[in-house]
Design a protein around this motif. Structure first.
Motif, mmCIF file in Angstrom:
data_model
loop_
_atom_site.group_PDB
_atom_site.id
_atom_site.type_symbol
_atom_site.label_atom_id
_atom_site.label_comp_id
_atom_site.label_asym_id
_atom_site.label_seq_id
_atom_site.Cartn_x
_atom_site.Cartn_y
_atom_site.Cartn_z
ATOM 1 N N ASP A 1 0.820 -1.207 0.000
ATOM 2 C CA ASP A 1 0.000 0.000 0.000
ATOM 3 C C ASP A 1 0.855 1.258 0.000
ATOM 4 O OD1 ASP A 1 -2.465 -1.274 -0.113
ATOM 5 O OD2 ASP A 1 -2.589 -1.459 2.069
ATOM 6 N N SER A 2 1.988 1.226 0.705
ATOM 7 C CA SER A 2 2.847 2.417 0.731
ATOM 8 C C SER A 2 3.430 2.698 -0.654
ATOM 9 C CB SER A 2 3.963 2.259 1.759
ATOM 10 O OG SER A 2 4.799 1.176 1.412
ATOM 11 N N TRP A 3 3.708 1.669 -1.414
ATOM 12 C CA TRP A 3 4.216 1.878 -2.779
ATOM 13 C C TRP A 3 3.150 2.513 -3.663
ATOM 14 C CZ3 TRP A 3 6.984 -3.302 -4.403
ATOM 15 C CH2 TRP A 3 8.088 -3.507 -3.584
ATOM 16 N N THR A 4 1.912 1.988 -3.569
ATOM 17 C CA THR A 4 0.861 2.515 -4.435
ATOM 18 C C THR A 4 0.525 3.967 -4.080
ATOM 19 O OG1 THR A 4 -0.824 1.493 -3.042
ATOM 20 C CG2 THR A 4 -0.177 0.290 -5.014
ATOM 21 N N ALA A 5 0.615 4.325 -2.815
ATOM 22 C CA ALA A 5 0.358 5.716 -2.423
ATOM 23 C C ALA A 5 1.367 6.647 -3.093
ATOM 24 C CB ALA A 5 0.418 5.860 -0.903
ATOM 25 N N GLY A 6 2.623 6.253 -3.103
ATOM 26 C CA GLY A 6 3.649 7.066 -3.754
ATOM 27 C C GLY A 6 3.451 7.158 -5.258
ATOM 28 N N ILE A 7 3.052 6.064 -5.863
ATOM 29 C CA ILE A 7 2.820 6.061 -7.317
ATOM 30 C C ILE A 7 1.599 6.912 -7.646
ATOM 31 C CG2 ILE A 7 2.229 4.600 -9.292
ATOM 32 C CD1 ILE A 7 3.859 2.359 -7.896
ATOM 33 N N ARG A 8 0.541 6.801 -6.839
ATOM 34 C CA ARG A 8 -0.649 7.635 -7.066
ATOM 35 C C ARG A 8 -0.299 9.118 -7.033
ATOM 36 N NH1 ARG A 8 -3.459 4.063 -3.239
ATOM 37 N NH2 ARG A 8 -4.651 2.608 -4.501
ATOM 38 N N LYS A 9 0.580 9.461 -6.091
ATOM 39 C CA LYS A 9 0.976 10.861 -5.944
ATOM 40 C C LYS A 9 1.761 11.344 -7.161
ATOM 41 C CE LYS A 9 2.053 13.260 -1.800
ATOM 42 N NZ LYS A 9 2.772 13.273 -0.546
ATOM 43 N N SER A 10 2.652 10.511 -7.666
ATOM 44 C CA SER A 10 3.485 10.930 -8.789
ATOM 45 C C SER A 10 2.772 10.802 -10.137
ATOM 46 C CB SER A 10 4.801 10.140 -8.817
ATOM 47 O OG SER A 10 4.551 8.773 -9.018
ATOM 48 N N LEU A 11 1.718 9.985 -10.211
ATOM 49 C CA LEU A 11 0.960 9.810 -11.454
ATOM 50 C C LEU A 11 -0.529 10.005 -11.190
ATOM 51 C CD1 LEU A 11 2.771 6.565 -12.686
ATOM 52 C CD2 LEU A 11 3.124 8.872 -13.552
ATOM 53 N N PRO A 12 -0.938 11.215 -10.834
ATOM 54 C CA PRO A 12 -2.322 11.443 -10.414
ATOM 55 C C PRO A 12 -3.368 11.199 -11.514
ATOM 56 C CG PRO A 12 -1.177 13.529 -10.671
ATOM 57 C CD PRO A 12 -0.156 12.449 -10.843
ATOM 58 N N SER A 13 -2.965 11.207 -12.771
ATOM 59 C CA SER A 13 -3.948 11.029 -13.844
ATOM 60 C C SER A 13 -4.232 9.547 -14.144
ATOM 61 C CB SER A 13 -3.468 11.721 -15.117
ATOM 62 O OG SER A 13 -2.245 11.140 -15.541
ATOM 63 N N ILE A 14 -3.516 8.656 -13.472
ATOM 64 C CA ILE A 14 -3.683 7.217 -13.709
ATOM 65 C C ILE A 14 -4.276 6.567 -12.454
ATOM 66 C CG2 ILE A 14 -2.459 5.051 -14.150
ATOM 67 C CD1 ILE A 14 -0.408 6.636 -15.707
ATOM 68 N N THR A 15 -5.235 5.674 -12.659
ATOM 69 C CA THR A 15 -5.811 4.928 -11.542
ATOM 70 C C THR A 15 -4.846 3.806 -11.171
ATOM 71 O OG1 THR A 15 -8.049 5.405 -12.311
ATOM 72 C CG2 THR A 15 -7.772 3.550 -10.753
ATOM 73 N N ILE A 16 -4.405 3.813 -9.926
ATOM 74 C CA ILE A 16 -3.452 2.818 -9.427
ATOM 75 C C ILE A 16 -4.160 1.956 -8.389
ATOM 76 C CG2 ILE A 16 -1.243 2.448 -8.264
ATOM 77 C CD1 ILE A 16 -0.930 3.903 -10.937
ATOM 78 N N GLU A 17 -4.089 0.641 -8.551
ATOM 79 C CA GLU A 17 -4.668 -0.298 -7.590
ATOM 80 C C GLU A 17 -3.578 -1.244 -7.102
ATOM 81 O OE1 GLU A 17 -7.691 -0.308 -6.313
ATOM 82 O OE2 GLU A 17 -8.304 1.390 -7.557
ATOM 83 N N HIS A 18 -3.641 -1.594 -5.845
ATOM 84 C CA HIS A 18 -2.706 -2.544 -5.245
ATOM 85 C C HIS A 18 -3.377 -3.916 -5.222
ATOM 86 C CE1 HIS A 18 0.039 -3.776 -1.701
ATOM 87 N NE2 HIS A 18 -0.569 -4.825 -2.162
ATOM 88 N N LEU A 19 -2.788 -4.879 -5.948
ATOM 89 C CA LEU A 19 -3.290 -6.242 -5.953
ATOM 90 C C LEU A 19 -2.156 -7.185 -5.552
ATOM 91 C CD1 LEU A 19 -5.197 -6.183 -9.366
ATOM 92 C CD2 LEU A 19 -6.176 -5.961 -7.086
#
Length: 188
Positions: A1-19
């Motif tokens: 989850d911590s990785w996806t939070a960072g990716i969401r922040k750096s790529l706000p226009s893309i939907t990021i999900e953690h699976l």
């Protein structure tokens, strides 16, 4: 989850999900544990633990090796490139010498090692967050897993009741987890 939070922040226009996802493979059910043990030269009735892997930088095989070198009740199979860690051990002084399958392990030998095992041991450095192919193979073969805490594999083992968890880096706690394992149930 911590990785996806960072990716969401750096790529706000893309939907990021953690699976948390890894694959398991179908296993033929026509081979028996006794046959695998006979092939590997392991005596009948012996409790068998498997340490398998590449020995990548997040693995901590030394904890497993330190836990089992004095045990006379467990045969350890060490398979894959992780076996290079045995070079730091004096295996002649082990109560039961480990069975070593070093380097690349071809599919039929890997199959034999997993079939022979009563339990699969996973030991990681703290906060290992990646998937574990060894965990997925253990699930495929229906083998319980004892894994170090503070890892994504330990989260899955706890969540799905796949075995036991021990304190990261503690050979003594790994031994306690082995002692708590119902070996007779894992021999099916």
């Amino acid at each position: 989850d911590s990785w996806t939070a960072g990716i969401r922040k750096s790529l706000p226009s893309i939907t990021i999900e953690h699976l948390p996802l890894a694959g398991i493979r179908p296993i033929a059910r026509d081979s028996r544990k006794e046959d695998a043990r006979r092939t590997l030269g392991i005596k009948a009735g012996q409790s068998v633990a498997l340490l398998f892997g590449t020995g990548h930088c997040d693995q901590d095989p030394t904890t497993v090796l330190e836990a089992l070198h004095e045990r006379s009740d467990w045969q350890l199979i060490v398979a894959g490139s992780v076996a290079r860690y045995l070079k730091q051990q004096d295996i002649e002084k082990w109560r039961i010498h480990p069975l070593v399958i070093e380097g690349f392990v071809e599919a039929s030998v890997r199959d034999c090692a997993y079939r022979a095992a009563d339990v699969v041991l996973l030991s990681f450095r703290p906060n290992h967050g990646r998937n574990s192919g060894t965990l997925m193979d253990a699930i495929s073969y229906g083998r319980p897993v004892i894994v170090s805490d503070r890892s994504s594999a330990s989260d899955l083992v706890r969540q799905w009741g796949l075995g036991g968890v021990f304190a990261c880096g503690s050979p003594a706690k790994l031994c306690e987890a082995l002692d708590e394992l119902d070996v007779d149930a894992s021999r099916l």
